[in-house]
Design a protein around this motif. Structure first.
Motif, short mmCIF file in Angstrom:
data_model
loop_
_atom_site.label_atom_id
_atom_site.label_comp_id
_atom_site.label_asym_id
_atom_site.label_seq_id
_atom_site.Cartn_x
_atom_site.Cartn_y
_atom_site.Cartn_z
N UNK A 166 0.84 -1.19 0.00
CA UNK A 166 0.00 0.00 0.00
C UNK A 166 0.88 1.25 0.00
N UNK A 167 0.47 2.21 -0.80
CA UNK A 167 1.09 3.52 -0.85
C UNK A 167 -0.02 4.55 -0.68
N UNK A 168 0.37 5.77 -0.35
CA UNK A 168 -0.65 6.82 -0.23
C UNK A 168 -0.12 8.13 -0.76
N UNK A 169 -1.06 8.97 -1.16
CA UNK A 169 -0.69 10.29 -1.67
C UNK A 169 -1.68 11.31 -1.14
N UNK A 170 -1.16 12.23 -0.36
CA UNK A 170 -1.97 13.33 0.17
C UNK A 170 -1.90 14.50 -0.80
N UNK A 171 -2.88 15.40 -0.76
CA UNK A 171 -2.88 16.55 -1.67
C UNK A 171 -1.58 17.35 -1.57
N UNK A 172 -0.98 17.61 -2.70
CA UNK A 172 0.23 18.41 -2.73
C UNK A 172 1.48 17.68 -2.32
N UNK A 173 1.38 16.39 -2.08
CA UNK A 173 2.54 15.61 -1.65
C UNK A 173 2.81 14.47 -2.61
N UNK A 174 4.03 13.94 -2.53
CA UNK A 174 4.38 12.80 -3.35
C UNK A 174 3.80 11.52 -2.78
N UNK A 175 3.64 10.54 -3.66
CA UNK A 175 3.18 9.24 -3.21
C UNK A 175 4.26 8.62 -2.32
N UNK A 176 3.83 8.02 -1.20
CA UNK A 176 4.78 7.44 -0.26
C UNK A 176 4.37 6.03 0.13
N UNK A 177 5.36 5.25 0.48
CA UNK A 177 5.11 3.89 0.92
C UNK A 177 4.43 3.88 2.28
N UNK A 178 3.43 3.02 2.43
CA UNK A 178 2.79 2.81 3.72
C UNK A 178 3.24 1.48 4.31
#
Length: 121
Positions: free
Chosen positions: A36-48
């Motif tokens: 799973x990865x996630x991406x918040x508004x204005x941020x890069x996708x990151x590993x969860x």
């Protein structure tokens, strides 16, 4: 082709829990890893969190002790149990799988369409 379909996102208050699911289907010979990865508004996708063959898991420091990844290899499915959610966990969560489509082929990354998780304070 390979399809990843996520479910389980939604809105919850801080301190609450959600469980994400992702199933892989299509032309699959073997899956080496799912995560799973996630991406918040204005941020890069990151590993969860990731789960590799042999049930080895890896977590982002920010979710350790709160999130748990699990995998049902027989069903080509991965889950993410998210507890003690915080507003900063708000993001679109993407499922990822490293797939070998036929024997001897290289492994290729596939992504789901994403599911929104919103945590309110």
């Amino acid at each position: 082709q390979v399809q990843l379909v996520e479910s389980g996102g939604g809105s919850v208050q801080a301190g609450g829990s959600l469980r994400l699911s992702c199933g892989a289907s299509g032309s699959i010979f073997r899956i080496n890893a799912m995560g799973w990865y996630r991406q918040a508004p204005g941020k890069q996708r990151e590993l969860v969190a990731t789960s590799t063959t042999g049930d080895r898991t890896n977590y982002a420091d920010s979710v350790k002790g709160r999130f748990t990844i699990s995998r049902d290899s027989a069903k080509s499915t991965v889950y993410l149990q998210m507890n003690s959610l915080r507003p900063e966990d708000t993001a679109v969560y993407y499922c990822n799988a490293l797939v070998q489509r036929i024997v001897g082929a290289r492994f290729t990354d596939y992504w789901g369409q994403g599911t929104q998780v919103t945590v309110s304070s």
